[in-house]
Scaffold this motif. Structure first.
Motif, PDB file in Angstrom:
ATOM      1  N   SER A  11      44.042  35.968  37.936  1.00 55.94           N
ATOM      2  CA  SER A  11      42.985  35.511  38.842  1.00 55.94           C
ATOM      3  C   SER A  11      43.156  36.063  40.255  1.00 55.94           C
ATOM      4  O   SER A  11      42.501  35.611  41.187  1.00 55.94           O
ATOM      5  CB  SER A  11      42.965  33.973  38.874  1.00 55.94           C
ATOM      6  OG  SER A  11      44.222  33.471  39.267  1.00 55.94           O
ATOM      7  N   MET A 110      52.802  36.616  45.502  1.00 56.14           N
ATOM      8  CA  MET A 110      52.157  36.080  44.295  1.00 56.14           C
ATOM      9  C   MET A 110      52.492  34.597  44.128  1.00 56.14           C
ATOM     10  O   MET A 110      51.622  33.795  43.800  1.00 56.14           O
ATOM     11  CB  MET A 110      52.593  36.852  43.044  1.00 56.14           C
ATOM     12  CG  MET A 110      51.901  38.166  42.881  1.00 56.14           C
ATOM     13  SD  MET A 110      50.137  37.928  42.553  1.00 56.14           S
ATOM     14  CE  MET A 110      49.638  39.623  42.425  1.00 56.14           C
ATOM     15  N   ASN A 111      53.746  34.243  44.371  1.00 51.10           N
ATOM     16  CA  ASN A 111      54.132  32.834  44.277  1.00 51.10           C
ATOM     17  C   ASN A 111      53.390  31.992  45.302  1.00 51.10           C
ATOM     18  O   ASN A 111      52.969  30.873  45.005  1.00 51.10           O
ATOM     19  CB  ASN A 111      55.646  32.678  44.435  1.00 51.10           C
ATOM     20  CG  ASN A 111      56.407  33.204  43.239  1.00 51.10           C
ATOM     21  OD1 ASN A 111      55.868  33.279  42.135  1.00 51.10           O
ATOM     22  ND2 ASN A 111      57.646  33.580  43.448  1.00 51.10           N
ATOM     23  N   LYS A 114      49.824  31.535  44.087  1.00 49.29           N
ATOM     24  CA  LYS A 114      49.798  30.556  42.991  1.00 49.29           C
ATOM     25  C   LYS A 114      49.919  29.141  43.525  1.00 49.29           C
ATOM     26  O   LYS A 114      49.213  28.237  43.069  1.00 49.29           O
ATOM     27  CB  LYS A 114      50.917  30.848  41.997  1.00 49.29           C
ATOM     28  CG  LYS A 114      50.671  32.083  41.163  1.00 49.29           C
ATOM     29  CD  LYS A 114      51.859  32.378  40.268  1.00 49.29           C
ATOM     30  CE  LYS A 114      51.679  33.693  39.535  1.00 49.29           C
ATOM     31  NZ  LYS A 114      52.843  34.030  38.699  1.00 49.29           N
ATOM     32  N   SER A 115      50.798  28.940  44.497  1.00 46.99           N
ATOM     33  CA  SER A 115      50.967  27.590  45.045  1.00 46.99           C
ATOM     34  C   SER A 115      49.744  27.154  45.858  1.00 46.99           C
ATOM     35  O   SER A 115      49.387  25.980  45.854  1.00 46.99           O
ATOM     36  CB  SER A 115      52.236  27.509  45.897  1.00 46.99           C
ATOM     37  OG  SER A 115      52.095  28.237  47.089  1.00 46.99           O
ATOM     38  N   ASP A 119      47.711  27.187  40.809  1.00 41.89           N
ATOM     39  CA  ASP A 119      47.596  27.906  39.539  1.00 41.89           C
ATOM     40  C   ASP A 119      48.971  28.342  39.072  1.00 41.89           C
ATOM     41  O   ASP A 119      49.626  29.131  39.718  1.00 41.89           O
ATOM     42  CB  ASP A 119      46.695  29.127  39.723  1.00 41.89           C
ATOM     43  CG  ASP A 119      46.529  29.945  38.454  1.00 41.89           C
ATOM     44  OD1 ASP A 119      46.843  29.434  37.367  1.00 41.89           O
ATOM     45  OD2 ASP A 119      46.059  31.087  38.567  1.00 41.89           O
ATOM     46  N   ASP A 120      49.396  27.808  37.939  1.00 39.97           N
ATOM     47  CA  ASP A 120      50.672  28.234  37.365  1.00 39.97           C
ATOM     48  C   ASP A 120      50.508  29.459  36.485  1.00 39.97           C
ATOM     49  O   ASP A 120      51.473  29.979  35.952  1.00 39.97           O
ATOM     50  CB  ASP A 120      51.283  27.107  36.533  1.00 39.97           C
ATOM     51  CG  ASP A 120      51.650  25.923  37.399  1.00 39.97           C
ATOM     52  OD1 ASP A 120      52.017  26.141  38.568  1.00 39.97           O
ATOM     53  OD2 ASP A 120      51.563  24.782  36.901  1.00 39.97           O
ATOM     54  N   HIS A 121      49.274  29.917  36.300  1.00 50.74           N
ATOM     55  CA  HIS A 121      49.014  31.031  35.386  1.00 50.74           C
ATOM     56  C   HIS A 121      48.234  32.136  36.074  1.00 50.74           C
ATOM     57  O   HIS A 121      47.318  32.705  35.505  1.00 50.74           O
ATOM     58  CB  HIS A 121      48.242  30.548  34.162  1.00 50.74           C
ATOM     59  CG  HIS A 121      48.878  29.372  33.504  1.00 50.74           C
ATOM     60  ND1 HIS A 121      50.101  29.438  32.905  1.00 50.74           N
ATOM     61  CD2 HIS A 121      48.474  28.084  33.390  1.00 50.74           C
ATOM     62  CE1 HIS A 121      50.423  28.245  32.430  1.00 50.74           C
ATOM     63  NE2 HIS A 121      49.457  27.405  32.720  1.00 50.74           N
ATOM     64  N   GLY A 122      48.584  32.478  37.315  1.00 54.71           N
ATOM     65  CA  GLY A 122      47.862  33.492  38.076  1.00 54.71           C
ATOM     66  C   GLY A 122      47.897  34.852  37.423  1.00 54.71           C
ATOM     67  O   GLY A 122      46.974  35.631  37.520  1.00 54.71           O
ATOM     68  N   ASP A 123      49.002  35.153  36.729  1.00 54.51           N
ATOM     69  CA  ASP A 123      49.104  36.415  36.007  1.00 54.51           C
ATOM     70  C   ASP A 123      49.089  36.097  34.533  1.00 54.51           C
ATOM     71  O   ASP A 123      50.080  35.678  33.959  1.00 54.51           O
ATOM     72  CB  ASP A 123      50.389  37.157  36.407  1.00 54.51           C
ATOM     73  CG  ASP A 123      50.507  38.531  35.778  1.00 54.51           C
ATOM     74  OD1 ASP A 123      49.616  38.881  34.975  1.00 54.51           O
ATOM     75  OD2 ASP A 123      51.477  39.238  36.074  1.00 54.51           O
ATOM     76  N   GLU A 124      47.956  36.275  33.905  1.00 50.21           N
ATOM     77  CA  GLU A 124      47.784  35.889  32.513  1.00 50.21           C
ATOM     78  C   GLU A 124      48.581  36.756  31.551  1.00 50.21           C
ATOM     79  O   GLU A 124      48.691  36.446  30.383  1.00 50.21           O
ATOM     80  CB  GLU A 124      46.298  35.940  32.148  1.00 50.21           C
ATOM     81  CG  GLU A 124      45.499  34.932  32.956  1.00 50.21           C
ATOM     82  CD  GLU A 124      44.016  35.194  32.917  1.00 50.21           C
ATOM     83  OE1 GLU A 124      43.604  36.231  32.358  1.00 50.21           O
ATOM     84  OE2 GLU A 124      43.265  34.373  33.457  1.00 50.21           O
TER      85      GLU A 124
END
Length: 135
Positions: A11, A110-111, A114-115, A119-124
């Motif tokens: 995302s 990226m972390n 995500k925070s 979103d714990d799944h930013g990189d699918e």
């Protein structure tokens, strides 16, 4: 004509600037990135400027514009890899880059994204069981 590649990672969008940006290229990046945020409904934009040695007031404004436009489109912006000299220059120019979050490197950026979006799944494409990835 030069183009800065914009990569989609789950995302998020990742932009790695490997060349010094001249005005036209910076404006094109701004337009392309905002269009891509809209087109992909991305929730975050990560801009890696670790290879950029000089940021002038115009480039600083472009980064600020990208963050502002992305925010309107419901996406956060994080800039990573800023050289100390670049940070000093931005402050001396009076460009605080409102709305732009910073991190030391791509992983931390990226972390942070995500925070910020929860979103714990930013990189699918990540695997849960180990750190190896198929190429």
């Amino acid at each position: 004509m030069d183009k800065i590649p914009i990569l989609r990672m789950g995302s998020f969008l990742l932009v790695t600037i490997q060349v010094d940006l001249y005005d036209r290229l910076a404006l094109d990046l701004e337009a392309d990135l905002v269009q891509m945020v809209n087109k992909t409904s991305s929730k975050g934009v990560l801009i890696d400027i670790s290879a950029v040695s000089i940021v002038d007031s115009f480039m600083g404004r472009i980064i600020g514009n990208i963050a502002s436009m992305s925010k309107i489109l419901d996406a956060e912006t994080v800039v990573v890899g800023m050289q100390p000299a670049v940070a000093i220059t931005l402050i001396e120019l009076g460009l605080p880059l409102k709305g732009v979050h910073t991190a030391l490197d791509v992983e931390k950026g990226m972390n942070l994204l995500k925070s910020m979006i929860g979103d714990d799944h930013g990189d699918e494409d990540e695997t849960d069981d180990d750190d190896t990835f198929a190429e």
